[in-house]
Motif scaffolding. Sequence first.
Motif, PDB file in Angstrom:
ATOM      1  N   ARG A  41       0.829  -1.203   0.000  1.00  0.00           N
ATOM      2  CA  ARG A  41       0.000   0.000   0.000  1.00  0.00           C
ATOM      3  C   ARG A  41       0.865   1.256   0.000  1.00  0.00           C
ATOM      4  O   ARG A  41       0.542   2.241  -0.683  1.00  0.00           O
ATOM      5  CB  ARG A  41      -0.962  -0.014   1.192  1.00  0.00           C
ATOM      6  CG  ARG A  41      -2.110   0.992   1.058  1.00  0.00           C
ATOM      7  CD  ARG A  41      -3.259   0.629   1.959  1.00  0.00           C
ATOM      8  NE  ARG A  41      -4.000  -0.528   1.473  1.00  0.00           N
ATOM      9  CZ  ARG A  41      -5.161  -0.461   0.818  1.00  0.00           C
ATOM     10  NH1 ARG A  41      -5.700   0.726   0.557  1.00  0.00           N
ATOM     11  NH2 ARG A  41      -5.776  -1.551   0.425  1.00  0.00           N
ATOM     12  N   LEU A  42       1.966   1.247   0.747  1.00  0.00           N
ATOM     13  CA  LEU A  42       2.857   2.410   0.698  1.00  0.00           C
ATOM     14  C   LEU A  42       3.400   2.603  -0.712  1.00  0.00           C
ATOM     15  O   LEU A  42       3.505   3.742  -1.196  1.00  0.00           O
ATOM     16  CB  LEU A  42       4.015   2.263   1.675  1.00  0.00           C
ATOM     17  CG  LEU A  42       5.065   3.378   1.580  1.00  0.00           C
ATOM     18  CD1 LEU A  42       4.485   4.728   1.947  1.00  0.00           C
ATOM     19  CD2 LEU A  42       6.284   3.064   2.431  1.00  0.00           C
ATOM     20  N   THR A  43       3.733   1.506  -1.382  1.00  0.00           N
ATOM     21  CA  THR A  43       4.239   1.614  -2.753  1.00  0.00           C
ATOM     22  C   THR A  43       3.238   2.329  -3.646  1.00  0.00           C
ATOM     23  O   THR A  43       3.610   3.155  -4.493  1.00  0.00           O
ATOM     24  CB  THR A  43       4.546   0.218  -3.319  1.00  0.00           C
ATOM     25  OG1 THR A  43       5.514  -0.423  -2.488  1.00  0.00           O
ATOM     26  CG2 THR A  43       5.080   0.302  -4.730  1.00  0.00           C
ATOM     27  N   SER A  62       2.833  -8.486  -2.302  1.00  0.00           N
ATOM     28  CA  SER A  62       4.135  -8.137  -2.859  1.00  0.00           C
ATOM     29  C   SER A  62       5.239  -8.602  -1.926  1.00  0.00           C
ATOM     30  O   SER A  62       5.072  -8.616  -0.696  1.00  0.00           O
ATOM     31  CB  SER A  62       4.231  -6.613  -3.055  1.00  0.00           C
ATOM     32  OG  SER A  62       5.546  -6.227  -3.376  1.00  0.00           O
ATOM     33  N   ASN A  63       6.378  -8.975  -2.511  1.00  0.00           N
ATOM     34  CA  ASN A  63       7.565  -9.306  -1.721  1.00  0.00           C
ATOM     35  C   ASN A  63       8.449  -8.097  -1.471  1.00  0.00           C
ATOM     36  O   ASN A  63       9.476  -8.200  -0.797  1.00  0.00           O
ATOM     37  CB  ASN A  63       8.387 -10.382  -2.433  1.00  0.00           C
ATOM     38  CG  ASN A  63       7.757 -11.752  -2.323  1.00  0.00           C
ATOM     39  OD1 ASN A  63       6.906 -11.996  -1.471  1.00  0.00           O
ATOM     40  ND2 ASN A  63       8.148 -12.661  -3.207  1.00  0.00           N
ATOM     41  N   LEU A  64       8.085  -6.943  -2.042  1.00  0.00           N
ATOM     42  CA  LEU A  64       8.870  -5.729  -1.853  1.00  0.00           C
ATOM     43  C   LEU A  64       8.383  -5.044  -0.584  1.00  0.00           C
ATOM     44  O   LEU A  64       7.501  -4.186  -0.600  1.00  0.00           O
ATOM     45  CB  LEU A  64       8.711  -4.809  -3.067  1.00  0.00           C
ATOM     46  CG  LEU A  64       9.731  -3.665  -3.198  1.00  0.00           C
ATOM     47  CD1 LEU A  64      11.146  -4.224  -3.346  1.00  0.00           C
ATOM     48  CD2 LEU A  64       9.384  -2.794  -4.389  1.00  0.00           C
ATOM     49  N   THR A  65       8.938  -5.459   0.541  1.00  0.00           N
ATOM     50  CA  THR A  65       8.439  -5.048   1.845  1.00  0.00           C
ATOM     51  C   THR A  65       9.584  -4.549   2.722  1.00  0.00           C
ATOM     52  O   THR A  65      10.761  -4.611   2.355  1.00  0.00           O
ATOM     53  CB  THR A  65       7.758  -6.223   2.556  1.00  0.00           C
ATOM     54  OG1 THR A  65       8.767  -7.173   2.948  1.00  0.00           O
ATOM     55  CG2 THR A  65       6.742  -6.910   1.656  1.00  0.00           C
ATOM     56  N   SER A  66       9.223  -4.121   3.922  1.00  0.00           N
ATOM     57  CA  SER A  66      10.214  -3.645   4.884  1.00  0.00           C
ATOM     58  C   SER A  66      11.033  -4.761   5.494  1.00  0.00           C
ATOM     59  O   SER A  66      12.007  -4.495   6.207  1.00  0.00           O
ATOM     60  CB  SER A  66       9.515  -2.864   6.000  1.00  0.00           C
ATOM     61  OG  SER A  66       8.812  -1.761   5.477  1.00  0.00           O
ATOM     62  N   TYR A  87      -4.517  -3.419   4.454  1.00  0.00           N
ATOM     63  CA  TYR A  87      -4.693  -1.965   4.567  1.00  0.00           C
ATOM     64  C   TYR A  87      -3.555  -1.295   5.326  1.00  0.00           C
ATOM     65  O   TYR A  87      -3.582  -0.083   5.526  1.00  0.00           O
ATOM     66  CB  TYR A  87      -6.034  -1.657   5.240  1.00  0.00           C
ATOM     67  CG  TYR A  87      -7.205  -2.082   4.388  1.00  0.00           C
ATOM     68  CD1 TYR A  87      -7.713  -1.250   3.405  1.00  0.00           C
ATOM     69  CD2 TYR A  87      -7.767  -3.356   4.536  1.00  0.00           C
ATOM     70  CE1 TYR A  87      -8.767  -1.654   2.591  1.00  0.00           C
ATOM     71  CE2 TYR A  87      -8.813  -3.766   3.734  1.00  0.00           C
ATOM     72  CZ  TYR A  87      -9.311  -2.906   2.758  1.00  0.00           C
ATOM     73  OH  TYR A  87     -10.343  -3.320   1.945  1.00  0.00           O
ATOM     74  N   ALA A  88      -2.561  -2.058   5.751  1.00  0.00           N
ATOM     75  CA  ALA A  88      -1.443  -1.503   6.508  1.00  0.00           C
ATOM     76  C   ALA A  88      -0.604  -0.586   5.630  1.00  0.00           C
ATOM     77  O   ALA A  88      -0.446  -0.824   4.428  1.00  0.00           O
ATOM     78  CB  ALA A  88      -0.578  -2.621   7.072  1.00  0.00           C
ATOM     79  N   VAL A  89      -0.061   0.458   6.242  1.00  0.00           N
ATOM     80  CA  VAL A  89       0.795   1.406   5.545  1.00  0.00           C
ATOM     81  C   VAL A  89       2.082   1.581   6.341  1.00  0.00           C
ATOM     82  O   VAL A  89       2.044   1.851   7.547  1.00  0.00           O
ATOM     83  CB  VAL A  89       0.126   2.779   5.366  1.00  0.00           C
ATOM     84  CG1 VAL A  89       1.025   3.710   4.549  1.00  0.00           C
ATOM     85  CG2 VAL A  89      -1.232   2.650   4.703  1.00  0.00           C
ATOM     86  N   ARG A  90       3.188   1.400   5.666  1.00  0.00           N
ATOM     87  CA  ARG A  90       4.473   1.616   6.329  1.00  0.00           C
ATOM     88  C   ARG A  90       4.539   3.037   6.896  1.00  0.00           C
ATOM     89  O   ARG A  90       4.199   4.006   6.237  1.00  0.00           O
ATOM     90  CB  ARG A  90       5.612   1.411   5.339  1.00  0.00           C
ATOM     91  CG  ARG A  90       6.992   1.567   5.968  1.00  0.00           C
ATOM     92  CD  ARG A  90       8.088   1.181   4.998  1.00  0.00           C
ATOM     93  NE  ARG A  90       9.399   1.258   5.617  1.00  0.00           N
ATOM     94  CZ  ARG A  90      10.520   0.815   5.066  1.00  0.00           C
ATOM     95  NH1 ARG A  90      10.483   0.261   3.878  1.00  0.00           N
ATOM     96  NH2 ARG A  90      11.672   0.916   5.699  1.00  0.00           N
ATOM     97  N   GLY A  91       4.973   3.153   8.152  1.00  0.00           N
ATOM     98  CA  GLY A  91       5.073   4.447   8.804  1.00  0.00           C
ATOM     99  C   GLY A  91       3.832   4.863   9.553  1.00  0.00           C
ATOM    100  O   GLY A  91       3.823   5.907  10.212  1.00  0.00           O
ATOM    101  N   ALA A  92       2.764   4.056   9.486  1.00  0.00           N
ATOM    102  CA  ALA A  92       1.494   4.452  10.081  1.00  0.00           C
ATOM    103  C   ALA A  92       1.550   4.416  11.604  1.00  0.00           C
ATOM    104  O   ALA A  92       2.310   3.654  12.212  1.00  0.00           O
ATOM    105  CB  ALA A  92       0.372   3.545   9.587  1.00  0.00           C
ATOM    106  N   VAL A  93       0.718   5.251  12.199  1.00  0.00           N
ATOM    107  CA  VAL A  93       0.432   5.204  13.633  1.00  0.00           C
ATOM    108  C   VAL A  93      -1.050   4.913  13.776  1.00  0.00           C
ATOM    109  O   VAL A  93      -1.785   4.840  12.794  1.00  0.00           O
ATOM    110  CB  VAL A  93       0.811   6.522  14.336  1.00  0.00           C
ATOM    111  CG1 VAL A  93       2.313   6.705  14.362  1.00  0.00           C
ATOM    112  CG2 VAL A  93       0.131   7.715  13.659  1.00  0.00           C
TER     113      VAL A  93
END
Length: 349
Positions: A41-43, A62-66, A87-93
């Motif tokens: 989702r961040l992508t 996707s395998n392109l993850t953190s 629905y997760a987003v990298r950097g989310a709070v």
Amino acid sequence: MRPLALIAIFMSCVPTWCCGPGTSNIDNLIVFGDSYTDEGRLTYFLTHDYNPPPAGLYIPESNLTSSGGPSWPLLASKKLGAKTYNYAVRGAVCTNIFPGILPTVDDYEVPAFLADVAYVNPTTGTNTLYTNRTPSNTVYSLWIGANDLGVNAFLTDSQPAGETLDAFIDCIWPTFDNIYNAGGRKFVLFNEAPLNYAPLYRSLADGGAGNVPRWPDKESYNTTEYEQKMLEYVTLVNTIFDYGSPFQLLVKKRWPNASFSIFNVNQLISDIYNSPSKYLDEPANATGYYAECPDTLQLGTAGCVVSSNPLSSFLWYDELHMSPKVHDYIATEFVNVVNKKSKYGTYYS
């Protein structure tokens, strides 16, 4: 309140750890969270001028993850034979009290899910995204807090004046309210990972990372003090989860006919940290990390300095994120939690 009434309430809240009927026939896994869960989702945000995906658009796995490879939702969905809606987003709070942090669970992730549930394809006149979502065949999970408790947030006292950890906790239960009102009945709450073990937050004296892009002036702090502060925050939040979940479900009866499981991912990662050779390939490394990357939103290893040892030998992919090997253990135990067969699960219904 009379003593017998108190005993009755206490007995109704006694959890089960490794027993009870398992859950089968899970077709849908719907997940919310941050970079520990985000699979793409961040992508989408980054490649669309930070605009969110439109309602009704499926974000593929996707395998392109953190983690530097497949993350736990993809691995768990394959083990369950389910489809993941992530629905997760990298950097989310969880809630938007920290300026400049990426979309939050309450302001973006849950509303995006609700918009997808309500979406009607103009061509077919039906919802073509969720075609088989029922209370019994769908599991909803939330893993959030790594950014809320971390640098540029509560750890470094970056919250607005008057805000406390209550702002984070008070976001958790309404998240499940909204999911419940949309038909959700099977809930899994991950507790907080042992962030004090992450190289980003481990002290210099304990071999933690020094100044890195995520914390460029870390070495100017008393890192032992902040490692202990992180331990205190994680322990406090996890204790609140342990007591709050049965209280909300069983005493306040907040989600009638729902089941609620707590996944003690903190203990799972701690077990790997304390006995790395039992879980990781040789040379097992639970304190260092595989990739040093120049960008906090790095996806992939382009521009990163990586170890000559295999990624599967590391607990940590970078200074904050677990490796794919660890995500596989997380996925396995998540499936066991869903089936009420994990020693890392506590179950209420």
